[in-house]
Design a protein around this motif. Structure first.
Motif, mmCIF file in Angstrom:
data_model
loop_
_atom_site.group_PDB
_atom_site.id
_atom_site.type_symbol
_atom_site.label_atom_id
_atom_site.label_comp_id
_atom_site.label_asym_id
_atom_site.label_seq_id
_atom_site.Cartn_x
_atom_site.Cartn_y
_atom_site.Cartn_z
ATOM 1 N N PHE A 54 0.825 -1.205 0.000
ATOM 2 C CA PHE A 54 0.000 0.000 0.000
ATOM 3 C C PHE A 54 0.862 1.260 0.000
ATOM 4 O O PHE A 54 0.554 2.231 -0.705
ATOM 5 C CB PHE A 54 -0.941 0.015 1.203
ATOM 6 C CG PHE A 54 -1.834 1.230 1.238
ATOM 7 C CD1 PHE A 54 -2.924 1.333 0.384
ATOM 8 C CD2 PHE A 54 -1.575 2.277 2.106
ATOM 9 C CE1 PHE A 54 -3.732 2.459 0.382
ATOM 10 C CE2 PHE A 54 -2.381 3.417 2.125
ATOM 11 C CZ PHE A 54 -3.468 3.491 1.261
ATOM 12 N N VAL A 55 1.939 1.250 0.761
ATOM 13 C CA VAL A 55 2.856 2.398 0.789
ATOM 14 C C VAL A 55 3.437 2.640 -0.600
ATOM 15 O O VAL A 55 3.486 3.784 -1.088
ATOM 16 C CB VAL A 55 3.986 2.170 1.816
ATOM 17 C CG1 VAL A 55 5.069 3.249 1.680
ATOM 18 C CG2 VAL A 55 3.422 2.162 3.230
ATOM 19 N N LYS A 56 3.853 1.571 -1.269
ATOM 20 C CA LYS A 56 4.451 1.696 -2.598
ATOM 21 C C LYS A 56 3.398 2.122 -3.633
ATOM 22 O O LYS A 56 3.666 2.947 -4.508
ATOM 23 C CB LYS A 56 5.100 0.366 -2.990
ATOM 24 C CG LYS A 56 6.340 0.021 -2.140
ATOM 25 C CD LYS A 56 6.796 -1.395 -2.339
ATOM 26 C CE LYS A 56 7.564 -1.580 -3.612
ATOM 27 N NZ LYS A 56 8.903 -0.941 -3.573
ATOM 28 N N VAL A 105 -4.474 2.624 5.742
ATOM 29 C CA VAL A 105 -3.609 3.613 6.393
ATOM 30 C C VAL A 105 -3.343 3.202 7.839
ATOM 31 O O VAL A 105 -2.191 3.202 8.305
ATOM 32 C CB VAL A 105 -4.255 5.016 6.335
ATOM 33 C CG1 VAL A 105 -3.420 6.013 7.133
ATOM 34 C CG2 VAL A 105 -4.393 5.486 4.890
ATOM 35 N N THR A 106 -4.415 2.827 8.540
ATOM 36 C CA THR A 106 -4.273 2.385 9.929
ATOM 37 C C THR A 106 -3.390 1.150 10.019
ATOM 38 O O THR A 106 -2.509 1.058 10.892
ATOM 39 C CB THR A 106 -5.658 2.076 10.537
ATOM 40 O OG1 THR A 106 -6.465 3.260 10.471
ATOM 41 C CG2 THR A 106 -5.538 1.621 11.977
ATOM 42 N N VAL A 134 1.681 -1.626 11.669
ATOM 43 C CA VAL A 134 2.609 -2.753 11.485
ATOM 44 C C VAL A 134 3.954 -2.343 10.897
ATOM 45 O O VAL A 134 4.872 -3.161 10.861
ATOM 46 C CB VAL A 134 1.971 -3.854 10.604
ATOM 47 C CG1 VAL A 134 0.683 -4.362 11.224
ATOM 48 C CG2 VAL A 134 1.738 -3.368 9.176
ATOM 49 N N LEU A 135 4.083 -1.086 10.449
ATOM 50 C CA LEU A 135 5.342 -0.642 9.863
ATOM 51 C C LEU A 135 5.934 0.506 10.676
ATOM 52 O O LEU A 135 5.219 1.438 11.054
ATOM 53 C CB LEU A 135 5.139 -0.165 8.418
ATOM 54 C CG LEU A 135 4.648 -1.195 7.394
ATOM 55 C CD1 LEU A 135 4.447 -0.516 6.041
ATOM 56 C CD2 LEU A 135 5.605 -2.363 7.259
ATOM 57 N N ALA A 136 7.214 0.434 10.899
ATOM 58 C CA ALA A 136 7.916 1.544 11.549
ATOM 59 C C ALA A 136 8.024 2.709 10.579
ATOM 60 O O ALA A 136 8.003 2.530 9.363
ATOM 61 C CB ALA A 136 9.307 1.091 11.986
#
Length: 353
Positions: free
Chosen positions: A191-193, A255-256, A261-263
């Protein structure tokens, strides 16, 4: 938030002569045996419901008997052109199971289910009214994402192949909470990518029902990929936030998840990775991409007000004066790709120049 950010109704833009020439050079512009308006001649339709009895906003169309055979044969030819050599050799083995019409959205597409009677396998293809914005979006997806896109255009008709996957809103409702922790991290990374990729290439309106989750079973894990399926809002909106899926309320669950789960360092790393990959794809497709963006620079695919708003927003984010000087959406996209190429390819000491 989404409704306030995204235009209620985006106009369809015609295909310019320059874009048509580009599509011809790339084998996208080809004579086809059926047009969008031909499918509008249905005599009646019934609503299509999902397995839970919910209205899908699609209707199943039926045609007059004297037209049905001709339409079905033309659609089989269309399948052959899209997926084979265009000959009639495979037509006897094909059946048109359904022709559905979508009553929701800008493009009002037809969805055609084509089944191979020898093995019972089937695929969907879509027949739509051609819109320059969508065509730019499809071609940019092909050049700048990890996904290949198959589509054809002729005059005012656009034919697209189906993009398989689980719709994002369905995945959020039915699968997200039950994922193992490792899978949640993998999906959050994607999702970030995806978020970064949409922003750099100026693809807006990636609400959860405008992309799909593609699941691939690897030998020791499951891999996830998020793929856009709606390209109507390519380089149209003025608010820079609308190009980042993270700001659309329909994506709050992702987003949540990502924040849980990611730093922060991991998120920044994945963003940097995606920018670097985008820069490499842009470099590898330089000639074709340059020709496409030259079409955009000479085309009208947005309004002066939105162009002015977006270039101010991108200048504020990057402090790159080239955004401030941009005159249209094509120049904004070009300067955005130049920006990441300068920062993520040209300054890489391991790239051979």
């Amino acid at each position: 938030m989404s409704d306030k950010l995204i235009s209620k109704k985006k106009p369809a833009y015609p295909i310019s002569n320059l874009l048509s020439k580009y599509l011809t050079e790339q084998g996208r512009n080809i004579k086809i045996p059926i047009f969008y308006d031909d499918l509008l001649r249905f005599q009646g339709a019934i609503e299509v419901f999902d397995d839970d009895g919910k209205d899908t906003l699609w209707i199943s169309c039926y045609y007059a008997e004297y037209e049905r055979d001709e339409i079905e044969h033309s659609l089989k030819q269309m399948y052959s052109i899209l997926h084979s050599d265009g000959s009639d050799s495979i037509i006897p083995y094909l059946n048109i199971d359904s022709i559905d019409f979508c009553t929701f959205g800008n493009t009002k597409p037809f969805r055609v289910k084509v089944r191979n009677i020898l093995n019972d396998n089937y695929i969907f293809l879509y027949v739509k009214k051609a819109d320059a914005s969508r065509i730019y979006g499809l071609e940019l997806e092909h050049l700048l994402s990890p996904n290949h896109i198959t589509f054809l255009v002729h005059e005012e008709t656009l034919i697209e192949e189906h993009i398989s996957g689980i719709p994002g809103d369905t995945f959020i409702s039915n699968h997200l909470e039950t994922l193992p922790e490792q899978d949640k991290r993998a999906l959050a990374k994607e999702f970030v990518k995806f978020n970064e990729r949409c922003f750099v290439r100026l693809l807006a309106d990636m609400r959860s029902y405008n992309y799909v989750i593609v699941i691939t079973q690897d030998f020791d894990r499951i891999q996830y990929r998020i793929r856009a399926i709606d390209f109507d809002q390519q380089s149209y909106e003025g608010n820079s936030k609308v190009y980042k899926p993270q700001f659309l309320k329909e994506n709050n669950a992702f987003v949540t998840l990502s924040l849980n789960v990611l730093a922060k360092e991991s998120i920044e790393q994945y963003e940097k990775e995606e920018r670097s990959l985008l820069a490499k794809r842009a470099t590898n497709s330089h000639k074709r991409l340059k020709n496409l963006i030259n079409c955009m620079k000479k085309d009208t695919i947005s309004t002066p007000e939105k162009i002015k708003e977006l270039k101010a927003g991108l200048f504020k984010l990057t402090k790159d004066v080239n955004f401030k000087k941009s005159k249209n959406m094509g120049e904004l996209l070009s300067n955005g790709l130049d920006y990441i190429t300068r920062n993520y390819v040209n300054e890489n000491p391991y790239i051979i120049k």
